[in-house]
Enzyme design. Structure first.
Site, PDB file in Angstrom:
ATOM      1  N   THR A   1       0.823  -1.211   0.000  1.00 39.64           N
ATOM      2  CA  THR A   1       0.000   0.000   0.000  1.00 39.64           C
ATOM      3  C   THR A   1       0.858   1.262   0.000  1.00 39.64           C
ATOM      4  O   THR A   1       2.022   1.230   0.440  1.00 39.64           O
ATOM      5  CB  THR A   1      -0.921  -0.017   1.250  1.00 39.64           C
ATOM      6  OG1 THR A   1      -1.470   1.280   1.435  1.00 39.64           O
ATOM      7  CG2 THR A   1      -0.152  -0.379   2.508  1.00 39.64           C
ATOM      8  N   ASP A   2       0.263   2.366  -0.431  1.00 38.23           N
ATOM      9  CA  ASP A   2       0.951   3.664  -0.350  1.00 38.23           C
ATOM     10  C   ASP A   2       1.130   4.116   1.103  1.00 38.23           C
ATOM     11  O   ASP A   2       1.974   4.960   1.401  1.00 38.23           O
ATOM     12  CB  ASP A   2       0.185   4.744  -1.146  1.00 38.23           C
ATOM     13  CG  ASP A   2      -1.288   4.894  -0.752  1.00 38.23           C
ATOM     14  OD1 ASP A   2      -1.756   4.186   0.163  1.00 38.23           O
ATOM     15  OD2 ASP A   2      -1.978   5.732  -1.375  1.00 38.23           O
ATOM     16  N   GLU A   3       0.340   3.508   2.009  1.00 42.04           N
ATOM     17  CA  GLU A   3       0.339   4.008   3.390  1.00 42.04           C
ATOM     18  C   GLU A   3       1.653   3.736   4.118  1.00 42.04           C
ATOM     19  O   GLU A   3       1.928   4.341   5.152  1.00 42.04           O
ATOM     20  CB  GLU A   3      -0.856   3.423   4.163  1.00 42.04           C
ATOM     21  CG  GLU A   3      -2.171   3.774   3.501  1.00 42.04           C
ATOM     22  CD  GLU A   3      -3.384   3.596   4.389  1.00 42.04           C
ATOM     23  OE1 GLU A   3      -3.237   3.671   5.623  1.00 42.04           O
ATOM     24  OE2 GLU A   3      -4.471   3.382   3.843  1.00 42.04           O
TER      25      GLU A   3
ATOM     26  N   TYR B   1      -1.859  -0.613  11.058  1.00 49.11           N
ATOM     27  CA  TYR B   1      -2.063  -1.247   9.743  1.00 49.11           C
ATOM     28  C   TYR B   1      -0.859  -1.011   8.842  1.00 49.11           C
ATOM     29  O   TYR B   1      -0.256  -1.949   8.317  1.00 49.11           O
ATOM     30  CB  TYR B   1      -3.331  -0.696   9.070  1.00 49.11           C
ATOM     31  CG  TYR B   1      -3.389  -0.968   7.580  1.00 49.11           C
ATOM     32  CD1 TYR B   1      -3.533  -2.259   7.090  1.00 49.11           C
ATOM     33  CD2 TYR B   1      -3.263   0.076   6.648  1.00 49.11           C
ATOM     34  CE1 TYR B   1      -3.557  -2.516   5.719  1.00 49.11           C
ATOM     35  CE2 TYR B   1      -3.288  -0.168   5.283  1.00 49.11           C
ATOM     36  CZ  TYR B   1      -3.440  -1.462   4.824  1.00 49.11           C
ATOM     37  OH  TYR B   1      -3.454  -1.711   3.468  1.00 49.11           O
TER      38      TYR B   1
ATOM     39  N   LYS C   1       1.992  -3.608   7.328  1.00 46.19           N
ATOM     40  CA  LYS C   1       2.235  -3.789   5.893  1.00 46.19           C
ATOM     41  C   LYS C   1       3.712  -3.487   5.582  1.00 46.19           C
ATOM     42  O   LYS C   1       4.331  -4.176   4.778  1.00 46.19           O
ATOM     43  CB  LYS C   1       1.328  -2.878   5.060  1.00 46.19           C
ATOM     44  CG  LYS C   1      -0.139  -3.262   5.067  1.00 46.19           C
ATOM     45  CD  LYS C   1      -0.438  -4.621   4.456  1.00 46.19           C
ATOM     46  CE  LYS C   1      -0.181  -4.674   2.965  1.00 46.19           C
ATOM     47  NZ  LYS C   1      -0.590  -5.978   2.379  1.00 46.19           N
TER      48      LYS C   1
HETATM   49  P1  NAD Z   1     -10.048  -6.918   2.264  1.00 43.53           P
HETATM   50  O1  NAD Z   1     -10.035  -6.679   3.730  1.00 43.53           O
HETATM   51  O2  NAD Z   1     -11.237  -6.568   1.471  1.00 43.53           O
HETATM   52  O3  NAD Z   1      -9.776  -8.462   1.968  1.00 43.53           O
HETATM   53  C1  NAD Z   1      -8.813  -9.218   2.674  1.00 43.53           C
HETATM   54  C2  NAD Z   1      -9.075 -10.679   2.391  1.00 43.53           C
HETATM   55  O4  NAD Z   1      -8.047 -11.433   3.063  1.00 43.53           O
HETATM   56  C3  NAD Z   1     -10.419 -11.185   2.910  1.00 43.53           C
HETATM   57  O5  NAD Z   1     -11.038 -12.003   1.941  1.00 43.53           O
HETATM   58  C4  NAD Z   1     -10.036 -11.998   4.145  1.00 43.53           C
HETATM   59  O6  NAD Z   1     -10.951 -13.071   4.411  1.00 43.53           O
HETATM   60  C5  NAD Z   1      -8.663 -12.510   3.765  1.00 43.53           C
HETATM   61  N1  NAD Z   1      -7.824 -12.838   4.912  1.00 43.53           N
HETATM   62  C6  NAD Z   1      -7.647 -12.074   6.028  1.00 43.53           C
HETATM   63  N2  NAD Z   1      -6.804 -12.717   6.874  1.00 43.53           N
HETATM   64  C7  NAD Z   1      -6.455 -13.880   6.265  1.00 43.53           C
HETATM   65  C8  NAD Z   1      -5.607 -14.969   6.641  1.00 43.53           C
HETATM   66  N3  NAD Z   1      -4.950 -14.982   7.806  1.00 43.53           N
HETATM   67  N4  NAD Z   1      -5.466 -16.005   5.788  1.00 43.53           N
HETATM   68  C9  NAD Z   1      -6.132 -16.018   4.598  1.00 43.53           C
HETATM   69  N5  NAD Z   1      -6.946 -15.020   4.207  1.00 43.53           N
HETATM   70  C10 NAD Z   1      -7.110 -13.966   5.037  1.00 43.53           C
HETATM   71  O7  NAD Z   1      -8.749  -6.182   1.717  1.00 43.53           O
HETATM   72  P2  NAD Z   1      -8.509  -5.491   0.305  1.00 43.53           P
HETATM   73  O8  NAD Z   1      -8.998  -4.108   0.348  1.00 43.53           O
HETATM   74  O9  NAD Z   1      -8.961  -6.412  -0.757  1.00 43.53           O
HETATM   75  O10 NAD Z   1      -6.915  -5.414   0.283  1.00 43.53           O
HETATM   76  C11 NAD Z   1      -6.139  -6.516  -0.182  1.00 43.53           C
HETATM   77  C12 NAD Z   1      -4.672  -6.156  -0.084  1.00 43.53           C
HETATM   78  O11 NAD Z   1      -4.414  -4.999  -0.844  1.00 43.53           O
HETATM   79  C13 NAD Z   1      -4.208  -5.849   1.334  1.00 43.53           C
HETATM   80  O12 NAD Z   1      -2.946  -6.433   1.508  1.00 43.53           O
HETATM   81  C14 NAD Z   1      -4.128  -4.340   1.379  1.00 43.53           C
HETATM   82  O13 NAD Z   1      -3.111  -3.938   2.249  1.00 43.53           O
HETATM   83  C15 NAD Z   1      -3.760  -4.016  -0.055  1.00 43.53           C
HETATM   84  N6  NAD Z   1      -4.206  -2.708  -0.535  1.00 43.53           N
HETATM   85  C16 NAD Z   1      -5.536  -2.379  -0.547  1.00 43.53           C
HETATM   86  C17 NAD Z   1      -5.941  -1.145  -1.043  1.00 43.53           C
HETATM   87  C18 NAD Z   1      -7.399  -0.757  -1.114  1.00 43.53           C
HETATM   88  O14 NAD Z   1      -7.710   0.378  -1.492  1.00 43.53           O
HETATM   89  N7  NAD Z   1      -8.322  -1.640  -0.803  1.00 43.53           N
HETATM   90  C19 NAD Z   1      -4.994  -0.235  -1.518  1.00 43.53           C
HETATM   91  C20 NAD Z   1      -3.648  -0.603  -1.504  1.00 43.53           C
HETATM   92  C21 NAD Z   1      -3.274  -1.844  -1.016  1.00 43.53           C
END
Ligand code: NAD
Length: 357
Positions: free
Chosen positions: A139-141, A165, A169
């Site tokens: 993430t950018d964070e 968080y 990450k």
């Molecule tokens: P989300 O919370 O919607 O989904 C996370 C998924 O991971 C869920 O399906 C959950 O059941 C699963 N999960 C959680 N713990 C787990 C474990 N121990 N074992 C197996 N599965 C597990 O998150 P998201 O928004 O889809 O983000 C996904 C990734 O992208 C993250 O790593 C996040 O840091 C990164 N990210 C997200 C964004 C955004 O805008 N959503 C932006 C940049 C980066």
């Protein structure tokens, strides 16, 4: 990895917001590739997002924890995995403020466990299996707050995370990079801006504000609402990951920006206006969402309520995607206003789906 041969992928977190969009995108673009989804189905995961691809497509779904190294190792061997795309994480900053330990368990220890499983499955007799790749979605964070007039972060920007968080990450990024340096793991890492699109959990800013507005509930904005974020349509994120996974870029890190930067307050105001407009022309919306102020001809902006700011709330993030564009040719194609309109139209039931492909 030869682009001609079918890939066998392990997609962690493939029932989450980004993961499910990625699985659907990949199945549409690369139907010969096999996808094993590993997801613990926490509150954020929903198997129905990819269920049709289990019955009629290339997806094999396993309910399990990335922290279960033995399960992951066995899956990798049995399913002959050659590519890991690692989305699984605890992802909501507000929750991390209340319960940091869960974030460390999943994001840090879980990632290390995946790395160990990858090494056990892919490294033998002093060498890595040819063509394997571990892609880590970050993430950018991790870069922390950006000054108002500073240039956007890039791949060389120092880490400075503010929340449990983003710190978890950041730690996972370091572990992936360390596995590359220490053990030679062929990895790539991407740092992405805020995503929006289908399947986003109701706790996240855009879906939260839309559902609150439709119910006539307060649109609570942290502090002055002038925290600036960059936004990217989830389909464009998937396209960027596709480009990275098909490029010869092991050991590289990429920033994936969205190009549209605006304050949280501006974003909520735009959402309000997008909800108000169709109510004027479509009487059925007034029947279906009677508690929405727009049903009474009152602007949804009237629901905006400022509340005390979140501790450690970064004022600004923005990313420079030049490296991604130069090395992989990927750049966003969804105009922000158009993409946001689609999200609102879907919440209003005016369109049935937004294509992830
Ligand atoms: P989300 O919370 O919607 O989904 C996370 C998924 O991971 C869920 O399906 C959950 O059941 C699963 N999960 C959680 N713990 C787990 C474990 N121990 N074992 C197996 N599965 C597990 O998150 P998201 O928004 O889809 O983000 C996904 C990734 O992208 C993250 O790593 C996040 O840091 C990164 N990210 C997200 C964004 C955004 O805008 N959503 C932006 C940049 C980066």
């Amino acid at each position: 990895m030869s682009t001609a041969s079918a890939r066998r992928m392990l997609v962690t977190g493939g029932a989450g917001f980004l993961g499910a969009n990625f699985v659907r995108y990949w199945a549409a673009r690369h139907p010969s590739d096999h996808q094993v989804v590993l997801d613990a189905l926490t509150y954020a995961g929903d198997r129905s997002r990819v269920a049709d691809l289990e019955t009629n497509g290339p997806v094999y779904f396993v309910v399990g924890d990335i922290g279960d190294e033995r399960l992951v190792r066995e899956l990798m061997v049995q399913q002959r995995i050659d590519t890991i795309v690692h989305f699984a994480a605890e992802s909501h900053v507000d929750r991390s403020i209340v319960d940091g330990a869960t974030f460390v368990r999943t994001n840090v220890l879980g990632t290390q466990s995946l790395l160990d499983a990858a090494r056990a499955a892919w490294f033998a007799q002093g060498q890595w299996r040819p063509g394997v790749r571990f892609h880590h979605v970050s993430t950018d964070e991790v870069y922390g707050p950006l000054a108002p007039d500073a240039p956007p972060f890039n791949e060389r920007s120092p880490y400075n995370p503010s929340s449990p968080y983003s710190a978890s990450k950041a730690a996972s990024d370091h572990l992936v990079r360390a596995a590359g340096v220490t053990h030679g793991l062929p990895y790539s890492i991407s740092h992405c801006a805020n995503n929006y699109g289908p399947f986003q959990h109701a706790e996240k800013l855009i879906p939260f504000m839309v559902s609150q507005a439709l119910e006539g509930l307060p649109l609570t904005i942290y502090g002055d609402g002038l925290q600036r974020r960059e936004w990217l349509a989830v389909q464009d994120h998937c396209a960027a990951l596709d480009a990275i996974l098909h490029a010869d870029v092991a050991g590289e890190t990429f920033c994936i920006g969205g190009g549209t930067e605006l304050s949280n307050l501006e974003l909520v105001q735009r959402l309000c206006d997008m909800i108000d407009a169709p109510f004027q022309a479509d009487a059925s919306l007034r029947d279906r969402f009677p508690r929405c102020p727009a049903a009474l001809g009152v602007p949804c902006r009237s629901l905006i309520t400022h509340v005390m700011d979140r501790p450690g709330h970064d004022r600004r993030y923005a990313l420079d995607s030049t490296k991604l564009r130069v090395l992989t040719n990927a750049s966003p194609t969804t105009e922000f206003g158009v993409g946001l309109e689609q999200v609102v139209a879907m919440a209003l039931g005016r369109i049935r789906s937004i294509s992830s492909a």
